[in-house]
Design a protein around this motif. Sequence first.
Motif, PDB file in Angstrom:
ATOM      1  N   GLY A 233      12.081 -17.894  35.618  1.00  0.00           N
ATOM      2  CA  GLY A 233      12.629 -17.688  34.293  1.00  0.00           C
ATOM      3  C   GLY A 233      13.863 -18.496  33.955  1.00  0.00           C
ATOM      4  N   GLU A 234      14.345 -19.331  34.896  1.00  0.00           N
ATOM      5  CA  GLU A 234      15.538 -20.115  34.584  1.00  0.00           C
ATOM      6  C   GLU A 234      15.247 -21.121  33.482  1.00  0.00           C
ATOM      7  N   LYS A 235      16.232 -21.282  32.614  1.00  0.00           N
ATOM      8  CA  LYS A 235      16.111 -22.262  31.547  1.00  0.00           C
ATOM      9  C   LYS A 235      16.413 -23.643  32.137  1.00  0.00           C
ATOM     10  N   LYS A 236      15.395 -24.500  32.212  1.00  0.00           N
ATOM     11  CA  LYS A 236      15.592 -25.851  32.738  1.00  0.00           C
ATOM     12  C   LYS A 236      16.354 -26.716  31.753  1.00  0.00           C
ATOM     13  N   CYS A 237      16.013 -26.584  30.470  1.00  0.00           N
ATOM     14  CA  CYS A 237      16.701 -27.352  29.438  1.00  0.00           C
ATOM     15  C   CYS A 237      16.305 -26.804  28.070  1.00  0.00           C
ATOM     16  N   GLY A 238      17.035 -27.213  27.061  1.00  0.00           N
ATOM     17  CA  GLY A 238      16.753 -26.824  25.684  1.00  0.00           C
ATOM     18  C   GLY A 238      16.972 -27.995  24.761  1.00  0.00           C
ATOM     19  N   PHE A 239      16.157 -28.087  23.740  1.00  0.00           N
ATOM     20  CA  PHE A 239      16.269 -29.164  22.754  1.00  0.00           C
ATOM     21  C   PHE A 239      16.414 -28.532  21.377  1.00  0.00           C
ATOM     22  N   SER A 240      17.448 -28.914  20.657  1.00  0.00           N
ATOM     23  CA  SER A 240      17.666 -28.394  19.305  1.00  0.00           C
ATOM     24  C   SER A 240      17.157 -29.414  18.295  1.00  0.00           C
TER      25      SER A 240
END
Length: 323
Positions: A233-240
């Motif tokens: 469940g770790e967030k590897k990355c996010g793109f806005s």
Amino acid sequence: MTTLSEFNDDVVRSMSVGAVFSDFGGKINSIDFHRTADLLVTSCDDDSVRFYDISSAKLLKTTYHKKHGADRICFTHHPSSVICSSKHNLDNHEESLRYLSVYDNRCLRYFKGHKERVVSLCMSPVNDGFMSGSLDHSVRMWDLRVNACQGILHLRGRPTVAYDQQGLVFAVAMEGGAIKLFDSRSFDKGPFDTFLVGGDTAEVCDIKFSNDGKSMLLTTTNNHVYLLDAYHGEKKCGFSMDTSPNATIEATFTPDGKYVLSGSGDGNIHAWNISDEPNKIASLDSYIGVTSCLKWAPRRVMFAAASSSVLTFWIPNDAPQII
């Protein structure tokens, strides 16, 4: 023609429009590729369901469904059968889902139960089961062979559903950025894990698992895209992405799971190499505005993108144009 085994950053950067279909009479609501056949299906606000041969970029058949409309759509395992959710007459008939045969334009079965619009729909990759998530705050499990609902989950907010590629696990997103994972064979025992996408309270409007099952891709209603480790469940990355007030966007994995593509409010299709540290490698002009439907073909170096009433097929620019 470029093959999946030759897939790399340069191939993704070279993707360009190979075919355009602009004869839709309304907004395209959803698209889906068949898992093994070279077919794509679309559903549209003009109440049409359209089938395309993606190898030749030809429209094969159009059927109209004026009574119920055509909202969410997905293939079954049979290449001429789909599940389609209704857009009209939900209050009166509750015939919220239909199992359609395209071959003879026949409804094989109705699935009743949802009281409001279905906003998420997916077919099990291994059997005749499928799931639907509705604005009535429920997720329902079904079997193509019987009318009766096989199970129901009551949730908060707008539910979004997805199976992993082995059909062993399914994910349900709900209010507050919570992602719950269930064992497909014993979902009645409740989730075996829950992830929280911290800091984002927007509703998740789409979930996809990578083919290797290691990653999950979430897209939210405020155009944020998150890559999660599917095991922990770790967030590897996010793109806005740029906002798009009148449209949601969709993001997709490539079949090898090494790249992510996403629509954006700026009218481009953005691409990242995620095999190591996420690295943006391309920003492709969609030519059709905000891409609200975006899926990569399971077995080909091509993807389909739709915005409003235009559908486009994308191929590497070393391939012959098929407009």
